[in-house]
Every structure is written in structure tokens, then in C-alpha cells.
Write an enzyme that holds these catalytic residues in place. Sequence first.
Site, PDB file in Angstrom:
ATOM      1  CG  ASP A 119      -3.284   9.910   3.385  1.00  0.00           C
ATOM      2  OD1 ASP A 119      -3.536  11.118   3.168  1.00  0.00           O
ATOM      3  OD2 ASP A 119      -2.640   9.524   4.379  1.00  0.00           O
ATOM      4  CG  ASP A 120      -3.021   5.298   0.732  1.00  0.00           C
ATOM      5  OD1 ASP A 120      -2.108   6.056   1.125  1.00  0.00           O
ATOM      6  OD2 ASP A 120      -3.436   4.333   1.411  1.00  0.00           O
ATOM      7  CG  HIS A 170       0.916   9.247   1.135  1.00  0.00           C
ATOM      8  ND1 HIS A 170       1.244   9.504   2.447  1.00  0.00           N
ATOM      9  CD2 HIS A 170       0.110   8.144   1.169  1.00  0.00           C
ATOM     10  CE1 HIS A 170       0.664   8.612   3.240  1.00  0.00           C
ATOM     11  NE2 HIS A 170      -0.018   7.775   2.487  1.00  0.00           N
ATOM     12  CG  HIS A 174       1.592   3.733   0.852  1.00  0.00           C
ATOM     13  ND1 HIS A 174       1.250   2.774   1.787  1.00  0.00           N
ATOM     14  CD2 HIS A 174       0.925   4.858   1.207  1.00  0.00           C
ATOM     15  CE1 HIS A 174       0.407   3.290   2.671  1.00  0.00           C
ATOM     16  NE2 HIS A 174       0.204   4.568   2.341  1.00  0.00           N
ATOM     17  CG  HIS A 263      -6.904   6.010   3.314  1.00  0.00           C
ATOM     18  ND1 HIS A 263      -7.272   6.089   4.636  1.00  0.00           N
ATOM     19  CD2 HIS A 263      -5.554   5.873   3.294  1.00  0.00           C
ATOM     20  CE1 HIS A 263      -6.185   5.989   5.395  1.00  0.00           C
ATOM     21  NE2 HIS A 263      -5.136   5.854   4.602  1.00  0.00           N
TER      22      HIS A 263
END
Length: 332
Positions: A119-120, A170, A174, A263
Amino acid sequence: MAKYDRFLWREKTTLIALAAAASSFIAGLMLPVNPQGSDPEILLSPTEKMGHHTPEKSGIDILALKAQRDEAFVKVFSRLEQEAQDRRLMVSVPTQFQGKTFQEVTLSSKEKVIALTFDDGPWPKSTLEVLEILKKNNIKATFFMVGKNVKNFPHLARQVSLDGHAIGNHTWSHLYHRFNETGASSEIDRTSDMIYQTTGIKTTLFRPPGGHLKNGLAAYAHKKNYAVVMWSSDSRDYSRPSVPLFIKHALTGITPGGIVLMHDGGGNRDHTVRALPQLITEYKKRGYRFVTVPELMEMQDKEVKLAAAAKSASPKAQSAAPKTQPAAPKTE
């Protein structure tokens, strides 16, 4: 990803064949017909062959015809190439997953497969380091990207795509706060558009930041038939644990069809990069092989369809036999 590679080769072969056919068709339209079956060039005089002919003299402007033919060919080829790319890069979500939230996939075969997710990102340094580790181990993973990071680091997003990994949405920024439908639309739609503009991938995979399912984002994703992908094992790498603790967390609760959260962006991810090779080794020791989230969904979808076909073909035998139809994905 053997299935993906075969599909990609089939698309390329089809594209080449279509382009060749288009070229022949256009050439037939653009070049003059020679009733004697000869090459048009031999109809020119020696002087004309040397480039000194004129349309008035020969009746044929070969250079102009060739330019028109080439332009038409480029247009047809570009259209075919774009259509093939759109088919190849569209992340297709099976019906049973559309508009649903799931943490893992349950397979009746109990095949030991697992999906690594990151993620991210994309993120300077760490995304490339993660990609290098995955490449060395011949693993395809799934990256849930933040829209503004795709905008800021497009070359990294493209590299993820070029390496054959799956990409999910995503959100744009965020954020964890509550969104109305307009805000959720902006967060999700802008990100999907940015991913497509940057990589050519049309994704219908979504993961809410922090796993929050009640702040309006997941509801909008459901409405748009996204598959909302959670996780069954959490490395907790956002807390920057030691390598042994990272691995302990990532192995906790792991089962066939599981999804692991890690991540590659959002901050310093050196600890993830250090732990990832050892984690991969630990999974392999336990007999697991690695697939993407779309592949997990395809595996369950195939099992469901096979079970339905078998039941349809032999209803009496199926009613007497133990129930083996795959369970539905665990949802929230």
C-alpha cells in the site's frame, strides 16, 4: 503469471496478424491496379524510375499514394494496438466479487497460494527496492496506489505495471475522515483516472486507507462495483517493527487464499525492504506460492463455475455427494 504471459503473447500475435491484414487491405485500396499483374514501378519509364516523372506524365503519383497508404496504416495499427492494450490491462473482477468486501479467498482445493499486497506507493527508493526483490523471486504482487503519489512519481507506477504486477486504487489523498458521495467520488475516480493515464491499467480493485469501511469510501466503491480488498494477515510494518517481529506478524493467521498487508510507500520503508526476502523464504518453506489478488479471485471463480457445471451435468450424483462447492469469500 504463466496465464498472464500466455494471454499477453496471444494478444501480441493477434495484433500483428490484424496489422498485417490491415496493411494488405489498405495497400490494395491505395495502389493502382495493374491488369498484367506486374509491380506498378515497372510501368514507369527509365526516367520516371530515376525520380523525374510527374503526375501529368505517368498518371500516377506513387509518392503521394505511398504517403496516404502509410498514414492510413498507422491509424489502423494504432487503433488495434490501443484496443488490444485495453483488453489486456483491464482488471476484470468476477461477478461474485463485484461490489463486495473480502479479506481472503476460500478455495475448496486448499491450494497453498497467497497474495502479497503493498500500500501507499509508489514511493521513491522503496518501491524500486520491493520490485527488485519480487523480480529476483519471480513473484507477482498487488500494489494499492495513492493517486497523488502516482501523479508525483509516474515513472515508478509505470515500472510496477511493466513488471507485470496488479494495481489497485487506494484513494487520492489517503485521508481517514468521513466522505460524502461527492468527496468519495473525487478520491476514488481521480485515482482510477490517474492510474489509467499513467499505466494504461483500468483497475476495479479498491482498498480503503487504514481499512476503514464506514466512512463513505467503501460504500461508493461498492456502488461502482469495485472489489474492496482487505487482508487476512497484517505485517504491521507501519509501526516499523524489527525483522523477526515483522515476520511473526505476517505469518499470523496465514491460510491458503490469504492476503498479506505490507507497504512500499507513505514513509521510510527500509524495515519492510529488509524483512521481505526472509518473509518470502518463510512462506516458501510452508509450501506457499505467490499470486496476485486478481488471480486469487479467478481461482475461486473457476472453482465455482466448475462446481456449478458438475452439478448441472449430474444433479442426482451431486445431491448424494458431500458438498464441495467453494465457500463464498469472507466479507464484512
